[in-house]
Write a protein that holds these residues in place. Structure first.
Motif, PDB file in Angstrom:
ATOM      1  N   ALA A   1       0.846  -1.192   0.000  1.00  0.00           N
ATOM      2  CA  ALA A   1       0.000   0.000   0.000  1.00  0.00           C
ATOM      3  C   ALA A   1       0.882   1.243   0.000  1.00  0.00           C
ATOM      4  O   ALA A   1       1.996   1.233   0.537  1.00  0.00           O
ATOM      5  N   VAL A   2       0.396   2.307  -0.628  1.00  0.00           N
ATOM      6  CA  VAL A   2       1.171   3.549  -0.692  1.00  0.00           C
ATOM      7  C   VAL A   2       1.127   4.241   0.673  1.00  0.00           C
ATOM      8  O   VAL A   2       0.046   4.520   1.185  1.00  0.00           O
ATOM      9  N   PRO A   3       2.283   4.498   1.280  1.00  0.00           N
ATOM     10  CA  PRO A   3       2.284   5.221   2.562  1.00  0.00           C
ATOM     11  C   PRO A   3       1.689   6.623   2.398  1.00  0.00           C
ATOM     12  O   PRO A   3       1.698   7.201   1.313  1.00  0.00           O
ATOM     13  N   ARG A   4       1.196   7.145   3.507  1.00  0.00           N
ATOM     14  CA  ARG A   4       0.636   8.492   3.514  1.00  0.00           C
ATOM     15  C   ARG A   4       1.245   9.254   4.680  1.00  0.00           C
ATOM     16  O   ARG A   4       1.830   8.652   5.588  1.00  0.00           O
ATOM     17  N   ILE A   5       1.124  10.576   4.650  1.00  0.00           N
ATOM     18  CA  ILE A   5       1.497  11.344   5.834  1.00  0.00           C
ATOM     19  C   ILE A   5       0.293  12.150   6.283  1.00  0.00           C
ATOM     20  O   ILE A   5      -0.498  12.629   5.465  1.00  0.00           O
ATOM     21  N   GLN A   6       0.169  12.238   7.588  1.00  0.00           N
ATOM     22  CA  GLN A   6      -0.894  13.055   8.175  1.00  0.00           C
ATOM     23  C   GLN A   6      -0.285  14.401   8.545  1.00  0.00           C
ATOM     24  O   GLN A   6       0.612  14.479   9.378  1.00  0.00           O
ATOM     25  N   PHE A   7      -0.765  15.439   7.895  1.00  0.00           N
ATOM     26  CA  PHE A   7      -0.213  16.786   8.054  1.00  0.00           C
ATOM     27  C   PHE A   7      -0.941  17.499   9.176  1.00  0.00           C
ATOM     28  O   PHE A   7      -2.132  17.771   9.097  1.00  0.00           O
ATOM     29  N   LYS A   8      -0.226  17.780  10.273  1.00  0.00           N
ATOM     30  CA  LYS A   8      -0.773  18.473  11.432  1.00  0.00           C
ATOM     31  C   LYS A   8      -2.020  17.785  11.980  1.00  0.00           C
ATOM     32  O   LYS A   8      -2.944  18.448  12.466  1.00  0.00           O
ATOM     33  N   GLY A   9      -2.056  16.462  11.865  1.00  0.00           N
ATOM     34  CA  GLY A   9      -3.157  15.697  12.435  1.00  0.00           C
ATOM     35  C   GLY A   9      -4.451  15.804  11.666  1.00  0.00           C
ATOM     36  O   GLY A   9      -5.479  15.263  12.097  1.00  0.00           O
ATOM     37  N   LEU A  10      -4.432  16.468  10.509  1.00  0.00           N
ATOM     38  CA  LEU A  10      -5.672  16.692   9.760  1.00  0.00           C
ATOM     39  C   LEU A  10      -5.596  16.082   8.361  1.00  0.00           C
ATOM     40  O   LEU A  10      -6.093  14.997   8.117  1.00  0.00           O
ATOM     41  N   ASP A  11      -4.959  16.794   7.434  1.00  0.00           N
ATOM     42  CA  ASP A  11      -4.916  16.356   6.042  1.00  0.00           C
ATOM     43  C   ASP A  11      -3.993  15.155   5.864  1.00  0.00           C
ATOM     44  O   ASP A  11      -2.919  15.092   6.449  1.00  0.00           O
TER      45      ASP A  11
END
Length: 303
Positions: free
Chosen positions: A160-170
């Motif tokens: 699966a493609v990793p993701r990042i959570q930006f400032k707990g939101l996006d």
């Protein structure tokens, strides 16, 4: 036919005469996208860094264009000085594998006096000959950005493609390459990884350093993340003056204490812009405010 051509030439001549006041003006940008010959050369042979640099450059220039943020291109060289960098509030320098100790000292001086600088993955781990430093990544940058790289991995086709959570939101995807960051001093964790075995680990950090700050992202920039950072850095300051569709470029030139604002329509269709303050049309001398329609490939110059 002759009279029509003559009228047209007279009209163009008049417009050029009016725009003569802009001659000698200088382009204004608060952000610079930094390049460097050594890294451009190295990227031609590095199967990882070269493609990453190309993708991040494309993402940043699209995001800046769509957000109507004027940007400069700055080439880092042996003669670069603090005075050169000080005119920019923000510098984006992703995936510069070759970074010397002297360059880091320049970056530190720039940030200390109030600048903000952004790095991406695979930064700072090579010397000027293209050889890897015997240091934890990102080499001499570690103190400025406040992290070292704990683990790195390329995106695998079967995962699966990793993701990042930006400032707990996006949440945004982080394709191609991922570095798990290990803070070793006071840093703000702006983004953490999700959807991967290193979930919850730091992906994007900010370190306040003197009057400014540095950002380090353990990945390759895409349009979504660049948009979020432009908002975070409050670079789209012209929103209080204009409402512009994506097809319009905003450029600014300065001369004798006066700004000249160019609105350029790159679309083959007419575009409507909203001018929120009163300006003067630099060509016609008319006052301009409110809704204005720019024809296909048209330009409006305001002062």
């Amino acid at each position: 036919m002759f009279s029509i051509n003559k009228m047209y030439l007279m009209m163009v001549s008049k417009e050029l005469h009016q725009l003569g006041k802009i001659a000698g003006s200088t382009y204004q940008a608060e952000i610079a996208y930094m390049t460097n010959y050594d890294n451009d050369w190295d990227g031609e042979f590095d199967a990882w860094v070269g493609p990453y640099a190309s993708k991040s450059k494309d993402a940043w220039f699209k995001a800046l264009q769509y957000n109507h943020v004027p940007v400069d291109a700055y080439n880092l060289n042996h003669d670069s000085s603090l005075e050169d960098l000080k005119k920019y509030k923000v510098i984006v320098y992703p995936h510069a594998a070759i970074i010397t100790k002297e360059q880091v000292e320049l970056f530190e001086a720039y940030v200390k006096q109030g600048g903000r600088i952004i790095f991406g993955c695979r930064s700072g781990y090579k010397d000027e000959t293209g050889q890897t430093y015997m240091k934890a990544f990102p080499g001499y940058l570690a103190d400025l950005v406040g992290v070292t790289v704990e683990e790195f991995t390329r995106e695998a086709p079967f995962e699966a493609v990793p993701r990042i959570q930006f400032k707990g939101l996006d949440e945004v995807e982080t394709n191609d390459f991922n570095e798990v960051l290990k803070p070793h001093c006071d840093v703000e964790i702006v983004g953490t990884f999700t959807n991967a075995h290193f979930e919850g680990k730091p992906a994007l950090v900010k370190r306040n350093y003197g009057k400014g700050s540095s950002y380090y992202f353990g990945g390759v920039f895409n349009l979504e993340l660049a948009n979020l950072l432009i908002e975070e850095l409050q670079l789209n300051t012209y929103q209080n003056r204009f409402e512009l569709p994506e097809e319009i470029e905003l450029a600014i030139r300065h001369k004798d204490g006066k700004d000249f604002i160019f609105l350029l329509n790159y679309a083959h269709t007419a575009q409507e812009v909203v001018v929120k303050k009163e300006y003067k049309d630099a060509i016609t001398g008319d006052h301009v405010t409110g809704k204005v329609t720019l024809g296909p490939f048209d330009v409006l110059v305001l002062e």
